[in-house]
Design a protein around this motif. Structure first.
Motif, short mmCIF file in Angstrom:
data_model
loop_
_atom_site.label_atom_id
_atom_site.label_comp_id
_atom_site.label_asym_id
_atom_site.label_seq_id
_atom_site.Cartn_x
_atom_site.Cartn_y
_atom_site.Cartn_z
N GLY A 462 0.77 -1.20 0.05
CA GLY A 462 0.10 -0.06 -0.10
C GLY A 462 0.75 1.30 -0.25
N VAL A 463 0.23 2.41 0.30
CA VAL A 463 0.90 3.48 0.19
C VAL A 463 1.45 3.80 1.58
CG1 VAL A 463 0.31 6.23 -0.01
CG2 VAL A 463 -0.85 4.50 -1.62
N LEU A 464 2.63 4.63 1.55
CA LEU A 464 3.21 4.84 2.78
C LEU A 464 3.34 6.41 3.07
CD1 LEU A 464 4.98 3.47 4.94
CD2 LEU A 464 6.97 4.03 3.43
N PRO A 465 2.86 6.81 4.34
CA PRO A 465 2.79 8.15 4.31
C PRO A 465 3.98 8.92 4.08
CG PRO A 465 1.41 7.11 5.74
CD PRO A 465 2.24 6.09 5.08
N ASP A 466 4.26 10.02 3.68
CA ASP A 466 5.48 10.62 3.60
C ASP A 466 6.34 10.90 4.86
OD1 ASP A 466 4.47 11.36 0.97
OD2 ASP A 466 4.50 13.62 1.26
N ALA A 467 5.73 10.90 5.92
CA ALA A 467 6.64 11.08 7.25
C ALA A 467 7.21 9.68 7.62
CB ALA A 467 5.44 11.27 8.46
N ASP A 468 6.35 8.62 6.78
CA ASP A 468 7.15 7.29 7.40
C ASP A 468 8.13 6.70 6.23
OD1 ASP A 468 5.75 6.66 9.63
OD2 ASP A 468 4.01 6.05 8.30
N ILE A 469 8.23 7.57 5.24
CA ILE A 469 9.35 7.44 4.42
C ILE A 469 10.60 8.00 4.78
CG2 ILE A 469 10.31 7.65 1.80
CD1 ILE A 469 7.23 8.23 1.16
N SER A 470 11.30 7.05 5.84
CA SER A 470 12.41 7.53 6.51
C SER A 470 13.44 6.64 6.79
CB SER A 470 11.77 8.08 7.90
OG SER A 470 11.22 7.24 8.77
#
Length: 568
Positions: A462-470
């Motif tokens: 699924g989609v990963l929120p921007d904040a979790d792309i870390s």
């Protein structure tokens, strides 16, 4: 191919302290409880529950003062199985040696020709690892010469079993063992654990001897490289092996292979074994003699291990060049065959070129399978050229060995020999029968595809929120493994703007990604993107991507990097 998110099942019994992201990821992989996530040795299926291990240990004890000859296979699973047996048996006072078939002269398994070679070493016991379950004639020949035979294997058996003294195989009919996914090296590990306990129980254990668990790095490498499903039991074996590698507790050969592949043992993950170490080990069996790989894995001197690893690295570079040339020819063959037959899309593809190398056809079949989303068999001439040796690679839902068995039943005599797994198999046919086999394979695969969902899908979490792309998330996912076959590493999807893309190394594209509607930017790379099929130049603009989170170690720094898996 479409990008599509996996459906996550209910996961109410997972630990409450798990992050929501991990709960979602595990649920999509049908993990129902925390017990399935345990990676300690205590979580292994009971050793005694694998039928035949006790009898195997007793047979080995009978030959404690004899000569044990280990006959392996010419792939990474066979090499690690052989090395594991060699390390343990010699450590525990056995007189042991190994023999691995030359794939170009003898083919696979304990053949009568290999038995004839074995006789020169006067063994009292032959132990097969990662082979033997289909070696009816070879086992009979060995027994006729008074040699006992222990078969340890994981491949699916045929209707008749070899006349060995003992057979250990989790896939035997009626087996009650809780995992049919053990690799050959996993079967060897279970046998050796039982032997270790027997030595201790009978007072034959020598003080200071190392436990078989000391060589779990070999078990992890063979299991990952053989692409067996990483079920809960295999995840324990792989997790334990990786833990030992990271602690520096691995054999010199594994450390040398990691070094030559430019992988840091302290941060090694399963993907490093599958994509960097395994191919270098496999290159010996594909192009030359797997004895080079086995000698690397059993070397006690680090300098000797590094020299052998360097040889394997050279062979792997040669293998990559041969494979690249063959892939170009295979892609042209796919186009000439066409995607359609009688108004229907080809279900299964059979490819052949008289100039192909039989040691590399499996890799070509795998690459074409990935491109077409269809099972593929790639053939090369064998021996005097009257026979073709094929390597099959399949997709989820199509058990390729069962496909070959159905063809052999319907078309008696068409396939001379075959064997393998759900996802990979090998076979031999007569060259004039190629067209007949191609049609039979296409038909048999079509019947199975009618019962499964199309594999023209890139599955994601699924989609990963921007904040979790870390970097924090990347480390969290790395620690949550091991990931591998049938337990895939988390992959995410999203709409991105591809910015400032540039070519590196001819085929790879390095770029910056910006999620649509966001100001965040992420460093990314797409390996082998410029293959001439879909992209001749780096893509730009808005696109839907499937990607993984990776940690790039560069000049002592750890940086987040997105690995682009697919562009829709």
């Amino acid at each position: 191919r479409r990008v599509k998110a996996r459906a996550a099942a209910a996961a109410t019994q997972l630990p409450s302290d798990l992050s929501p992201l991990l709960r979602r990821i595990y649920a999509a992989r049908h993990v129902a409880s925390s017990a399935e996530l345990a990676t300690g040795l205590a979580a292994l299926l009971p050793v005694g529950s694998l039928a035949g291990v006790q009898q195997a240990a007793e047979l080995l004890l009978q030959h404690r003062r004899g000569r044990v000859l280990i006959v392996g296979d010419f792939d990474a699973d066979g090499a690690t199985s052989t090395a594991l047996m060699m390390h343990a048996l010699t450590e525990w006072g056995f007189q042991a040696d190994f023999l691995v078939p030359d794939r170009f002269r003898f083919g696979y398994g304990l053949t009568p020709g290999i038995v004839a070679q074995a006789l020169e070493r006067t063994p009292t016991l032959i132990v097969t690892v990662d082979n033997g379950i289909s070696s009816l004639e070879g086992v009979t020949a060995a027994r006729a010469h008074g040699i006992d035979v222990l078969v340890t294997d994981h491949h699916l058996p045929g209707e008749q079993l070899p006349d060995a003294n003992v057979i250990v195989n989790p896939n035997l009919p009626g087996s009650a063992f809780g995992s049919r996914a053990l690799a050959g090296v996993g079967v060897a590990f279970y046998v050796l654990v039982t032997l270790q306990r027997a030595l201790q129980a009978t007072g034959q254990w020598q003080a200071g001897s190392r436990s078989v668990a000391h060589w779990l790095d070999l078990v992890a490498l063979g299991t990952v490289a053989d692409l067996v499903p990483l079920d809960a039991n295999n995840r324990v074996l792989v997790g334990q092996g990786l833990q030992r590698m990271r602690a520096g507790q691995c054999v010199p050969g594994v450390l040398a292979l990691l070094e030559v592949a430019r992988r840091d043992a302290a941060t090694v993950v399963a993907a490093d074994l599958g994509y960097a170490v395994g191919p270098r080990l496999n290159a010996a069996g594909r192009l030359d003699d797997m004895s080079i790989g086995i000698r690397c894995l059993i070397a006690r001197d680090p300098a000797a291990a590094r020299a052998l690893a360097a040889e394997l690295d050279v062979l792997n570079k040669q293998r990559r060049q041969i494979e690249a040339d063959m892939q170009v020819q295979a892609q042209a063959a796919v186009k000439s065959v066409g995607a359609w037959r009688d108004g229907e899309r080809h279900a299964g593809l059979s490819l052949f070129d008289a100039g192909w190398h039989q040691g590399v056809v499996g890799l070509v079949a795998s690459r074409i399978k990935d491109r077409t989303g269809r099972p593929v068999v790639a053939f090369a001439p064998a021996g005097d050229g009257l026979e073709l040796r094929g390597s099959a690679r399949s997709i989820a839902g199509v058990h390729v060995r069962d496909v070959l068995e159905s063809i052999a039943t319907r078309h008696v005599g068409l396939i001379k020999r075959f064997g393998g797994h759900a996802m990979a198999a090998g076979l031999t046919i007569e060259q004039p029968d190629l067209d007949r086999f191609a049609r039979a394979f296409d038909t048999a695969v079509a019947e199975r595809l009618a019962q499964v969902e199309s594999d023209d899908v890139v599955w994601t979490d699924g989609v990963l929120p921007d904040a979790d792309i870390s970097l924090v998330t990347a480390q969290l996912l790395r620690d949550a493994g091991p990931w591998g076959q049938a337990f895939p590493e988390p992959t995410f999807e999203g709409e991105f703007e591809i910015e400032s893309a540039r070519v590196i190394g001819d085929k790879h594209v390095k770029c910056w990604l910006r999620p649509v509607g966001s100001q965040a930017r992420f460093d990314a790379i797409a390996f082998n993107l410029l293959d001439g099929e879909r992209f001749a130049a780096p893509p730009q603009g808005r696109m839907r991507l499937a990607y993984r989170l990776d940690i790039n170690h560069w000049q002592g720094e750890r940086r987040l990097q997105l690995l682009i898996e697919h562009i829709e």
